[in-house]
Structure formats: structure tokens, C-alpha cells
Design a protein around this motif. Structure first.
Motif, mmCIF file in Angstrom:
data_model
loop_
_atom_site.group_PDB
_atom_site.id
_atom_site.type_symbol
_atom_site.label_atom_id
_atom_site.label_comp_id
_atom_site.label_asym_id
_atom_site.label_seq_id
_atom_site.Cartn_x
_atom_site.Cartn_y
_atom_site.Cartn_z
ATOM 1 N N GLY A 33 -26.846 37.121 14.695
ATOM 2 C CA GLY A 33 -27.031 35.691 14.495
ATOM 3 C C GLY A 33 -26.511 35.213 13.150
ATOM 4 N N PHE A 34 -26.767 35.993 12.088
ATOM 5 C CA PHE A 34 -26.243 35.618 10.769
ATOM 6 C C PHE A 34 -24.712 35.608 10.772
ATOM 7 C CE2 PHE A 34 -30.453 36.810 8.887
ATOM 8 C CZ PHE A 34 -30.682 35.603 8.245
ATOM 9 N N GLY A 35 -24.114 36.582 11.439
ATOM 10 C CA GLY A 35 -22.654 36.594 11.547
ATOM 11 C C GLY A 35 -22.132 35.394 12.319
ATOM 12 N N PHE A 36 -22.860 35.020 13.363
ATOM 13 C CA PHE A 36 -22.473 33.862 14.167
ATOM 14 C C PHE A 36 -22.560 32.579 13.334
ATOM 15 C CE2 PHE A 36 -22.704 30.817 17.626
ATOM 16 C CZ PHE A 36 -21.881 31.381 18.588
ATOM 17 N N ILE A 37 -23.610 32.450 12.531
ATOM 18 C CA ILE A 37 -23.762 31.269 11.674
ATOM 19 C C ILE A 37 -22.652 31.218 10.630
ATOM 20 C CG2 ILE A 37 -25.236 30.193 9.940
ATOM 21 C CD1 ILE A 37 -27.652 31.223 11.478
ATOM 22 N N ALA A 38 -22.352 32.371 10.021
ATOM 23 C CA ALA A 38 -21.290 32.413 9.008
ATOM 24 C C ALA A 38 -19.946 32.021 9.610
ATOM 25 C CB ALA A 38 -21.218 33.811 8.399
ATOM 26 N N LEU A 39 -19.666 32.495 10.827
ATOM 27 C CA LEU A 39 -18.409 32.141 11.488
ATOM 28 C C LEU A 39 -18.344 30.647 11.779
ATOM 29 C CD1 LEU A 39 -15.753 32.924 12.900
ATOM 30 C CD2 LEU A 39 -17.106 33.399 14.966
ATOM 31 N N SER A 40 -19.449 30.073 12.236
ATOM 32 C CA SER A 40 -19.473 28.642 12.554
ATOM 33 C C SER A 40 -19.249 27.800 11.304
ATOM 34 C CB SER A 40 -20.810 28.279 13.205
ATOM 35 O OG SER A 40 -21.022 29.031 14.381
ATOM 36 N N ILE A 41 -19.895 28.178 10.193
ATOM 37 C CA ILE A 41 -19.734 27.418 8.949
ATOM 38 C C ILE A 41 -18.306 27.547 8.417
ATOM 39 C CG2 ILE A 41 -20.486 27.276 6.543
ATOM 40 C CD1 ILE A 41 -23.272 28.077 7.455
ATOM 41 N N ALA A 42 -17.740 28.756 8.512
ATOM 42 C CA ALA A 42 -16.362 28.953 8.045
ATOM 43 C C ALA A 42 -15.385 28.102 8.852
ATOM 44 C CB ALA A 42 -15.994 30.432 8.142
ATOM 45 N N LEU A 51 -16.135 25.341 10.411
ATOM 46 C CA LEU A 51 -16.385 23.939 10.091
ATOM 47 C C LEU A 51 -15.710 23.550 8.774
ATOM 48 C CD1 LEU A 51 -17.813 21.305 10.810
ATOM 49 C CD2 LEU A 51 -19.844 22.169 9.620
ATOM 50 N N LEU A 52 -15.769 24.430 7.778
ATOM 51 C CA LEU A 52 -15.101 24.152 6.502
ATOM 52 C C LEU A 52 -13.584 24.091 6.675
ATOM 53 C CD1 LEU A 52 -17.210 26.404 4.082
ATOM 54 C CD2 LEU A 52 -17.317 23.919 4.360
ATOM 55 N N ALA A 53 -13.065 24.980 7.521
ATOM 56 C CA ALA A 53 -11.620 24.949 7.776
ATOM 57 C C ALA A 53 -11.223 23.660 8.482
ATOM 58 C CB ALA A 53 -11.225 26.161 8.614
ATOM 59 N N ALA A 54 -12.072 23.202 9.406
ATOM 60 C CA ALA A 54 -11.770 21.956 10.113
ATOM 61 C C ALA A 54 -11.785 20.768 9.159
ATOM 62 C CB ALA A 54 -12.780 21.751 11.238
ATOM 63 N N ILE A 55 -12.755 20.776 8.211
ATOM 64 C CA ILE A 55 -12.814 19.693 7.224
ATOM 65 C C ILE A 55 -11.595 19.734 6.311
ATOM 66 C CG2 ILE A 55 -14.119 18.808 5.254
ATOM 67 C CD1 ILE A 55 -16.667 19.810 6.628
ATOM 68 N N ASN A 56 -11.187 20.944 5.941
ATOM 69 C CA ASN A 56 -10.064 21.097 5.009
ATOM 70 C C ASN A 56 -8.740 20.665 5.634
ATOM 71 O OD1 ASN A 56 -8.805 21.886 2.569
ATOM 72 N ND2 ASN A 56 -8.279 23.868 3.468
ATOM 73 N N TYR A 57 -8.544 21.025 6.904
ATOM 74 C CA TYR A 57 -7.261 20.739 7.544
ATOM 75 C C TYR A 57 -7.321 19.525 8.469
ATOM 76 C CZ TYR A 57 -5.817 25.306 5.814
ATOM 77 O OH TYR A 57 -5.510 26.367 5.011
ATOM 78 N N GLY A 58 -8.500 18.999 8.704
ATOM 79 C CA GLY A 58 -8.615 17.831 9.569
ATOM 80 C C GLY A 58 -8.227 18.115 11.001
ATOM 81 N N ASN A 59 -8.544 19.306 11.488
ATOM 82 C CA ASN A 59 -8.169 19.714 12.844
ATOM 83 C C ASN A 59 -9.328 19.394 13.791
ATOM 84 O OD1 ASN A 59 -7.697 21.315 15.235
ATOM 85 N ND2 ASN A 59 -6.122 22.407 14.055
ATOM 86 N N ASN A 60 -9.070 18.497 14.735
ATOM 87 C CA ASN A 60 -10.134 18.078 15.657
ATOM 88 C C ASN A 60 -10.572 19.205 16.591
ATOM 89 O OD1 ASN A 60 -10.177 15.490 14.604
ATOM 90 N ND2 ASN A 60 -8.617 14.743 16.035
#
Length: 239
Positions: free
Chosen positions: A15-24, A26-35
Motif C-alpha cells: 500500500g505504501f508503494g502504491f501511494i508513493a507511485l500515485s503521488i509521483a 500526480l506530481l509528474a502530471a502537474i509538472n508536465y500538464g498531462n491530462n
């Protein structure tokens, strides 16, 4: 009788790995603006939240009733009988008593299952029954839900192991001693008489001092002070 504490819910390693992947993501989506990455990130977070709700729901549906564990000799593994009922299908519930090995249960909705949980070997004595711990990672293994059922009125009796073959003590009197007077002495009782020992007499009533002097096993009998009536006799001829 048993009482339960609140359900503890926490993510496990997966679960912790799953949360870390989701946050990573999300940050990449914010950085690159990829819908598309935004959509996948929120989908993973929604899956994580739904998994937590489902895991807690499955454990909350379980109800248990603790039964009295049978007596055993010291050094032996004991068994704690437990009745478990689930209002929904629970294919993966782990149940254990204290620190003993867990037992995996497959519970059907609306059915009461009688299971026996292992108890660790203990030295002789009287011990409180250990808490029963239920846990599950169902359905997808991202969260671990755990609850602890506390025993309120159950004890386990562990007797010294005999050198030979001997049965465990019981609280049942022999047939010939059913009518024997085995009531305990109260503080207000008065000594009445001694009689020969009969198998099944309470050990607390054996006259050990008399046995030490004479070698004869006898038991003491007492009469309730309520049954003793004082009588006053007046001789009018002396007046």
C-alpha cells in the motif's frame, strides 16, 4: 463474553508503494500538464481509497463469541474455541489468540463457524484467556485492518503434568459423593463433628492435624450458627 476495540486500518508495504507511485504520477502530471497522467493518478488514488473502505467493511462484519478453553497440562499447546459469524462473505480472515500462530478462515455470509485457535504452552497456574485478534487484507491487499477482542470472563487452567498417565482434574464429583456434604465453612459456622474421609470431600475440610497425629483421614463438619438455638430452662421448684 468479549468486548472489541476500534478497528485499526493502516497501509501495508504494498500500500505504501502504491501511494508513493500515485503521488509521483500526480506530481509528474502537474509538472508536465498531462491530462492522461492526471486521470491515471486520480484513478489510482480512488482505488486506494475504495480499497481501504472495503477492507474495513469486511472486518467490521465479523462478530465473535469466546468460549471457555479446556484445561490442559503445563507444556502442552492449548485450544481456544471461538464462534465467528460474518454478515458478508469473507474469504480471507486471519484469527489468532495472543501471539500464537494465526489461522486463515473462509467465512460465508450468515453462517456461524466454530473454530479452535492455538494457545501457546504455559507453565502451571490460572491465566486470563489471551485476546483474540482478527485481521484481513482483503480485497486487493493494499491495507491491513485489525481488531482486538478482549476476553472479560474466561480463564485457562493449566495443571502440573504428572509423571505417569493421569486424567485432567474436573469439577464433577463422583457418583457416590453426590449426596456428600461438601459445602465450605463460613466464618459464622460452629464445629460439629468429624467423620471418615469420603472421596469427593472438599480438601479445605480435611483435618490435616488429626491426620498427622493418627494417620487417619477425616473431614470436619460444621453447623451453621443459624441452626443453633439457645434454650433457657427454668426450674420453678427451686423458687
Amino acid at each position: 463474553m468479549a468486548s472489541t476495540a476500534k478497528i485499526r486500518l493502516r497501509p501495508n508495504k504494498i500500500g505504501f508503494g502504491f501511494i508513493a507511485l500515485s503521488i509521483a504520477m500526480l506530481l509528474a502530471a502537474i509538472n508536465y500538464g498531462n491530462n492522461l497522467v492526471f486521470f491515471i493518478s486520480f484513478l489510482l488514488l480512488a482505488l486506494m481509497g475504495n480499497s481501504a473502505w472495503q477492507t474495513r467493511r469486511h472486518l467490521k462484519s465479523c462478530q465473535i463469541q469466546l468460549l471457555n478453553p479446556p484445561a490442559r497440562f503445563d507444556g502442552e499447546i492449548g485450544m481456544l474455541p471461538v464462534q465467528i459469524e460474518s454478515s458478508i462473505n469473507n474469504p480471507s480472515i486471519l484469527a489468532r489468540a495472543g501471539e500464537a500462530e494465526p489461522l486463515t478462515l473462509n467465512l460465508s455470509a450468515g453462517r456461524t463457524e466454530l473454530v479452535e485457535l492455538a494457545l501457546r504452552p504455559m507453565p502451571r497456574g490460572r491465566y486470563a484467556t489471551p485476546d483474540v485478534i482478527l485481521s484481513t487484507r482483503y480485497p486487493i491487499g493494499l491495507w491491513t485492518a485489525e481488531t482486538r477482542w478482549v476476553s472479560l470472563a474466561h480463564w485457562q487452567w493449566i495443571y502440573p503434568k504428572p509423571a505417569g498417565e493421569a486424567p485432567l482434574p474436573t469439577n464433577v464429583l463422583p457418583a457416590h459423593a453426590e449426596n456428600a456434604d461438601v459445602s465450605l465453612q463460613s466464618g459464622d459456622d460452629q464445629f460439629d463433628h468429624l467423620r471418615a474421609y469420603v472421596s469427593g470431600d472438599a480438601l479445605s475440610r480435611i483435618a490435616f492435624k488429626h491426620y498427622a497425629r493418627s494417620g487417619q483421614m477425616v473431614t470436619q463438619h460444621w453447623q451453621s450458627s443459624e441452626a443453633i438455638h439457645d434454650e433457657i430452662i427454668l426450674d420453678y421448684s427451686q423458687l
